[in-house]
Enzyme design. Sequence first.
Site, mmCIF file in Angstrom:
data_model
loop_
_atom_site.group_PDB
_atom_site.id
_atom_site.type_symbol
_atom_site.label_atom_id
_atom_site.label_comp_id
_atom_site.label_asym_id
_atom_site.label_seq_id
_atom_site.Cartn_x
_atom_site.Cartn_y
_atom_site.Cartn_z
ATOM 1 N N PHE A 1 0.864 -1.178 0.000
ATOM 2 C CA PHE A 1 0.000 0.000 0.000
ATOM 3 C C PHE A 1 0.900 1.227 0.000
ATOM 4 C CE2 PHE A 1 -2.435 3.515 1.577
ATOM 5 C CZ PHE A 1 -3.605 3.402 0.847
ATOM 6 N N ASP B 1 9.595 2.925 1.754
ATOM 7 C CA ASP B 1 8.388 3.701 2.048
ATOM 8 C C ASP B 1 8.152 3.629 3.552
ATOM 9 O OD1 ASP B 1 5.850 4.686 2.523
ATOM 10 O OD2 ASP B 1 4.940 3.727 0.784
ATOM 11 N N LYS C 1 2.892 11.467 6.706
ATOM 12 C CA LYS C 1 2.064 11.299 7.903
ATOM 13 C C LYS C 1 2.604 12.035 9.122
ATOM 14 C CE LYS C 1 -0.288 7.145 6.328
ATOM 15 N NZ LYS C 1 -1.502 7.856 5.894
#
Length: 407
Positions: free
Chosen positions: A146, A231, A260
């Site tokens: 994801f 990531d 984030k």
Amino acid sequence: MTSVDMLRTPAALADAERWTAHNYHPLPVVIADGDGAWVTDVDGRRYLDCLAGYSALNFGHRHPRLIEAAHAQLDRITLTSRAFVHDQFADFCRGLAELCGTDLVLPMNTGAEAVETAIKVARKWGYRVKGVPDGRATIVVAENNFHGRTTTIVSFSTDPDARDDFGPYTPGFVTVPYGDLDALAAAVDDTTVAVLLEPIQGEAGVLVPPAGYLAGVRRLCDERNTLFIADEIQSGLGRTGRTFAVEHEGVVPDMYVLGKALGGGIVPVSAVAARREVLGVLKPGEHGSTFGGNPLACAVGTEVVKLLATGEFQRRSAALGAHLHAGLGALVGQGVVAVRGRGLWAGVDIDPALMTGRQACERLAERGVLAKDTHGSTIRLAPPLVVTEGDLDWALEQLAAVLREAR
């Protein structure tokens, strides 16, 4: 407590249902306030936030230092665009580069933008440095990944919900099983410009790769002259007990993809950090973002970097994470099938004979604990790093009660 007739939640949920597209399926909670690891809904009920905005709120809701930095910048200037340089830009980029141990930083806004940036940089590096023929560059990715929801990124997703009906898909990606070094080695060839991986797969259920996998990826990329892109949008910035999850195997990737928590839960901030010979392939006009690296984002991001530089939050995550995993481990066989994760991050597989993950989260919410399900009977726990041991014990008690009532 407000009488049932006076509750504001039902009307607020109805309004949201009426006016918004159904790209999410939220729990029936309407949050109005937050402080630290706790939030309060429109009816005054408090909840322990065990999702933390998918790790965007690593430092909790309204961390005083981050709020102070945002307030101070709001009184000065919030946006210039990258047509000009502002006085917060260099401090943020330097601080983040030093935290990552890299030379250069390219700030963006969302995590998906940062992944797109990394893909573009890897392709250009492949053409200009590695010598891959034009238009032939490939990037190897992992199953159940994801990395975001743009059309390019969903092109290499294996999740039908993220991918189906959004074609035609972008070519140039090769998918291999996560954690399988032999499959990865077989997939990397002369056209491979990068291997793009999550050090821990969050959306897939907090899947931790086999020991030695990340170090093996690093060795393979070195041998094949291929970039290793980590990531760390969810796994990085203290979540796993280290600044970055790759540190658990002593690995340094060629590119960090961050987001984030970098915005402190206040503004969207993302970035790619890499060596000069990698990120330096970009030239003016080839990539950009109007809001990327804006003054407000940089002011908050700089303070986030300062919070991480002390190591306090990494140590809290490691210690409290050990406590959390010990408590979750005690529930295996009591309605929990398996537990995975590192630091203050856990994937908990509920016995599907008892309930789905969604049902578990709904029942936890009724008891004042907010969590999120993923893929069937799995729930994810990722409380803010400011959570206390007492908070965690209380959350574990609520989960145990939910399981006990279902058996």
